[in-house]
Design an enzyme around this catalytic site. Structure first.
Site, PDB file in Angstrom:
ATOM      1  N   GLY A  13       1.146  -1.202  -0.076  1.00 50.59           N
ATOM      2  CA  GLY A  13      -0.055   0.097  -0.369  1.00 50.59           C
ATOM      3  C   GLY A  13       1.106   1.480   0.205  1.00 50.59           C
ATOM      4  O   GLY A  13      -0.089   2.467   0.142  1.00 50.59           O
ATOM      5  N   SER A  19       1.912   8.296   1.649  1.00 53.41           N
ATOM      6  CA  SER A  19       0.882   6.977   2.418  1.00 53.41           C
ATOM      7  C   SER A  19       1.062   6.226   3.429  1.00 53.41           C
ATOM      8  O   SER A  19       1.699   6.551   4.160  1.00 53.41           O
ATOM      9  CB  SER A  19       1.734   5.719   1.792  1.00 53.41           C
ATOM     10  OG  SER A  19       1.231   5.531  -0.031  1.00 53.41           O
ATOM     11  N   TYR A 155     -18.706   8.580   1.664  1.00 59.58           N
ATOM     12  CA  TYR A 155     -17.879   7.525   1.581  1.00 59.58           C
ATOM     13  C   TYR A 155     -18.551   6.230   1.401  1.00 59.58           C
ATOM     14  O   TYR A 155     -17.411   5.384   0.217  1.00 59.58           O
ATOM     15  CB  TYR A 155     -17.349   7.337   2.788  1.00 59.58           C
ATOM     16  CG  TYR A 155     -15.964   6.653   3.093  1.00 59.58           C
ATOM     17  CD1 TYR A 155     -15.300   7.164   2.888  1.00 59.58           C
ATOM     18  CD2 TYR A 155     -16.483   5.462   3.907  1.00 59.58           C
ATOM     19  CE1 TYR A 155     -13.672   6.283   2.579  1.00 59.58           C
ATOM     20  CE2 TYR A 155     -15.112   4.808   3.788  1.00 59.58           C
ATOM     21  CZ  TYR A 155     -13.927   5.057   3.827  1.00 59.58           C
ATOM     22  OH  TYR A 155     -12.470   4.655   3.471  1.00 59.58           O
ATOM     23  N   LYS A 162     -15.490  -1.027   3.903  1.00 57.67           N
ATOM     24  CA  LYS A 162     -14.807  -1.537   5.367  1.00 57.67           C
ATOM     25  C   LYS A 162     -15.542  -2.336   6.033  1.00 57.67           C
ATOM     26  O   LYS A 162     -15.056  -2.555   7.610  1.00 57.67           O
ATOM     27  CB  LYS A 162     -14.522   0.075   5.896  1.00 57.67           C
ATOM     28  CG  LYS A 162     -13.859   1.136   4.170  1.00 57.67           C
ATOM     29  CD  LYS A 162     -12.216   0.365   5.160  1.00 57.67           C
ATOM     30  CE  LYS A 162     -11.387   1.679   3.792  1.00 57.67           C
ATOM     31  NZ  LYS A 162      -9.253   1.046   3.839  1.00 57.67           N
ATOM     32  N   LYS A 192      -4.735  13.490   4.393  1.00 59.45           N
ATOM     33  CA  LYS A 192      -3.960  13.815   3.390  1.00 59.45           C
ATOM     34  C   LYS A 192      -3.489  12.823   2.653  1.00 59.45           C
ATOM     35  O   LYS A 192      -2.528  12.902   2.305  1.00 59.45           O
ATOM     36  CB  LYS A 192      -3.911  15.423   2.841  1.00 59.45           C
ATOM     37  CG  LYS A 192      -4.865  16.248   1.693  1.00 59.45           C
ATOM     38  CD  LYS A 192      -4.366  17.253   1.671  1.00 59.45           C
ATOM     39  CE  LYS A 192      -4.152  18.091  -0.058  1.00 59.45           C
ATOM     40  NZ  LYS A 192      -3.272  19.400   0.810  1.00 59.45           N
ATOM     41  N   THR A 193      -4.518  12.012   1.763  1.00 64.51           N
ATOM     42  CA  THR A 193      -3.572  11.384   0.690  1.00 64.51           C
ATOM     43  C   THR A 193      -4.149  11.116  -0.721  1.00 64.51           C
ATOM     44  O   THR A 193      -4.766  11.563  -1.277  1.00 64.51           O
ATOM     45  CB  THR A 193      -2.902   9.810   1.493  1.00 64.51           C
ATOM     46  OG1 THR A 193      -4.411   8.994   0.897  1.00 64.51           O
ATOM     47  CG2 THR A 193      -3.272   9.304   2.571  1.00 64.51           C
TER      48      THR A 193
HETATM   49  P1  NAD Z   1      -2.953   6.041  -0.717  1.00 63.46           P
HETATM   50  O1  NAD Z   1      -3.398   5.748  -2.047  1.00 63.46           O
HETATM   51  O2  NAD Z   1      -1.516   6.290  -1.021  1.00 63.46           O
HETATM   52  O3  NAD Z   1      -2.399   4.064  -0.701  1.00 63.46           O
HETATM   53  C1  NAD Z   1      -3.668   3.304  -1.032  1.00 63.46           C
HETATM   54  C2  NAD Z   1      -2.821   2.079  -1.880  1.00 63.46           C
HETATM   55  O4  NAD Z   1      -3.741   1.602  -2.248  1.00 63.46           O
HETATM   56  C3  NAD Z   1      -2.134   2.688  -2.844  1.00 63.46           C
HETATM   57  O5  NAD Z   1      -0.367   2.339  -2.536  1.00 63.46           O
HETATM   58  C4  NAD Z   1      -2.448   1.826  -3.931  1.00 63.46           C
HETATM   59  O6  NAD Z   1      -1.866   1.473  -4.814  1.00 63.46           O
HETATM   60  C5  NAD Z   1      -3.214   0.667  -3.188  1.00 63.46           C
HETATM   61  N1  NAD Z   1      -4.010  -0.274  -4.514  1.00 63.46           N
HETATM   62  C6  NAD Z   1      -5.268   0.692  -4.952  1.00 63.46           C
HETATM   63  N2  NAD Z   1      -5.049  -0.476  -5.437  1.00 63.46           N
HETATM   64  C7  NAD Z   1      -4.734  -1.981  -5.647  1.00 63.46           C
HETATM   65  C8  NAD Z   1      -4.552  -3.188  -6.246  1.00 63.46           C
HETATM   66  N3  NAD Z   1      -5.239  -3.200  -6.845  1.00 63.46           N
HETATM   67  N4  NAD Z   1      -3.317  -3.805  -5.873  1.00 63.46           N
HETATM   68  C9  NAD Z   1      -2.548  -3.430  -4.678  1.00 63.46           C
HETATM   69  N5  NAD Z   1      -2.614  -2.039  -4.116  1.00 63.46           N
HETATM   70  C10 NAD Z   1      -3.466  -1.186  -4.837  1.00 63.46           C
HETATM   71  O7  NAD Z   1      -3.892   6.201   0.479  1.00 63.46           O
HETATM   72  P2  NAD Z   1      -3.962   6.297   2.338  1.00 63.46           P
HETATM   73  O8  NAD Z   1      -4.754   6.642   2.846  1.00 63.46           O
HETATM   74  O9  NAD Z   1      -1.929   6.071   2.901  1.00 63.46           O
HETATM   75  O10 NAD Z   1      -4.255   4.433   2.057  1.00 63.46           O
HETATM   76  C11 NAD Z   1      -4.304   3.334   2.691  1.00 63.46           C
HETATM   77  C12 NAD Z   1      -5.264   2.425   3.487  1.00 63.46           C
HETATM   78  O11 NAD Z   1      -6.007   3.400   4.761  1.00 63.46           O
HETATM   79  C13 NAD Z   1      -6.661   2.606   2.853  1.00 63.46           C
HETATM   80  O12 NAD Z   1      -6.781   1.008   3.274  1.00 63.46           O
HETATM   81  C14 NAD Z   1      -7.382   3.560   3.729  1.00 63.46           C
HETATM   82  O13 NAD Z   1      -8.672   2.696   2.790  1.00 63.46           O
HETATM   83  C15 NAD Z   1      -7.155   3.563   5.020  1.00 63.46           C
HETATM   84  N6  NAD Z   1      -7.671   5.192   5.518  1.00 63.46           N
HETATM   85  C16 NAD Z   1      -7.010   5.721   4.900  1.00 63.46           C
HETATM   86  C17 NAD Z   1      -7.954   7.666   6.247  1.00 63.46           C
HETATM   87  C18 NAD Z   1      -7.143   8.310   5.109  1.00 63.46           C
HETATM   88  O14 NAD Z   1      -7.866   9.395   5.388  1.00 63.46           O
HETATM   89  N7  NAD Z   1      -6.261   8.564   3.802  1.00 63.46           N
HETATM   90  C19 NAD Z   1      -8.272   7.507   6.561  1.00 63.46           C
HETATM   91  C20 NAD Z   1      -8.379   5.890   6.912  1.00 63.46           C
HETATM   92  C21 NAD Z   1      -8.537   4.838   6.512  1.00 63.46           C
END
Ligand code: NAD
Length: 255
Positions: A13, A19, A155, A162, A192-193
């Site tokens: 990820g 990230s 969402y 989720k 923010k990502t």
């Molecule tokens: P991010 O975009 O940096 O990370 C998301 C990752 O998912 C990326 O590295 C992307 O390449 C990967 N991905 C997507 N489709 C894929 C696939 N088919 N195969 C392999 N990898 C795949 O964003 P983030 O916010 O760091 O997200 C990481 C996790 O955290 C996610 O599960 C997201 O739902 C969760 N999350 C994020 C937040 C937020 O506010 N940013 C809050 C709560 C949870």
């Protein structure tokens, strides 16, 4: 002495240095872990490889988690190179942008399947491949969000994904407990990502944290990293099947 000395694990990820997975990787490395990384495609490899190398990783592998063969190949490599694995970080999610814009009833069948496949089922598939290598027990942590248990504007299908992810954590935890393998989720507040940029009106969610979260601010990748480190380390040896909130207390105020 680091909390993760002698432990080896893989991080799914990382897309860039914003990230959440990157925040986690830095905390794990600082505590002595040996890390492997995956990247989704060639475009992302260009970003992930230098980051991973800066933490001395030499296993940096392609993996689209919607493809079982990709996941199997990753763990086959880990088996050959390391023999065993101590932890897995699953920080992967995806939904079509339009499914996060319209009313939830407008979600297409294909969009629903895609979001659930990449964001929830992939934890099951990754765990299945990791288990045979967790010969001395292990710890698996995935990333979730409050939208799993409350309705959060826009969402939509990600909230449903989720919810499936959090239920999967509980079922996996029960199945794998007797092998000494723990499975938990971290529910992060909005950060923010790249992925977050796909959620409509995301800025409002960040602003709401300043107004309504008990800590009156957002959380950082570093803070999510520190809690994930705890769950992956032996400090959390008695914790499994849990959703651990790292959201400045926002969930207790009522979204
Ligand atoms: P991010 O975009 O940096 O990370 C998301 C990752 O998912 C990326 O590295 C992307 O390449 C990967 N991905 C997507 N489709 C894929 C696939 N088919 N195969 C392999 N990898 C795949 O964003 P983030 O916010 O760091 O997200 C990481 C996790 O955290 C996610 O599960 C997201 O739902 C969760 N999350 C994020 C937040 C937020 O506010 N940013 C809050 C709560 C949870």
């Amino acid at each position: 002495m680091g909390l993760m000395d002698g432990k080896r694990g893989i991080i799914f990820g990382v897309a860039n240095d914003m990230s959440i997975a990157w925040g986690i990787a830095q905390q794990l490395k600082a505590q002595g872990a040996t890390l492997a990384f995956t990247y989704l495609n060639e475009a992302l490899e260009k970003r992930v490889r230098p980051l991973a190398e800066s933490l001395d990783a030499d296993l940096i592998l392609p993996c689209d988690v919607s493809n079982d063969a990709d996941i199997e190949a990753v763990f086959e490599t880990l088996g050959k190179e390391w023999g065993s694995v101590d932890f897995v970080v699953h920080a992967v999610a995806f939904a079509n942008r339009e499914d996060l814009k319209h009313g939830f009833s407008q979600t297409s069948r294909a969009g629903f399947k895609l979001a659930l496949d990449i964001s929830a089922y992939s934890l099951v598939a990754v765990t299945r491949c990791a288990v045979p290598l967790m010969t001395d027990g292990g710890s698996i942590v995935t990333m979730t969000y409050l939208g799993a248990v409350r309705t959060i504007p826009q969402y939509n299908v990600m909230g449903v994904a989720k919810a499936a992810l959090e239920a999967s954590v509980r079922y996996l935890a029960v199945e794998l407990g007797e092998k000494g393998i723990r499975v938990n989720a971290v529910s992060a507040g909005p950060i923010k990502t790249l992925a977050a940029s796909g959620i409509a009106n995301f800025r409002e969610k960040l602003k709401l944290m300043d107004d309504r979260a008990p800590l009156k601010r957002c959380v950082s990748q570093e803070e999510v990293g520190k809690s994930t480190l705890y769950l992956l380390s032996d400090l959390a040896s008695g914790v499994t099947g849990e959703v651990h909130y790292v959201d400045a207390g926002f969930n207790v105020t009522g979204a």
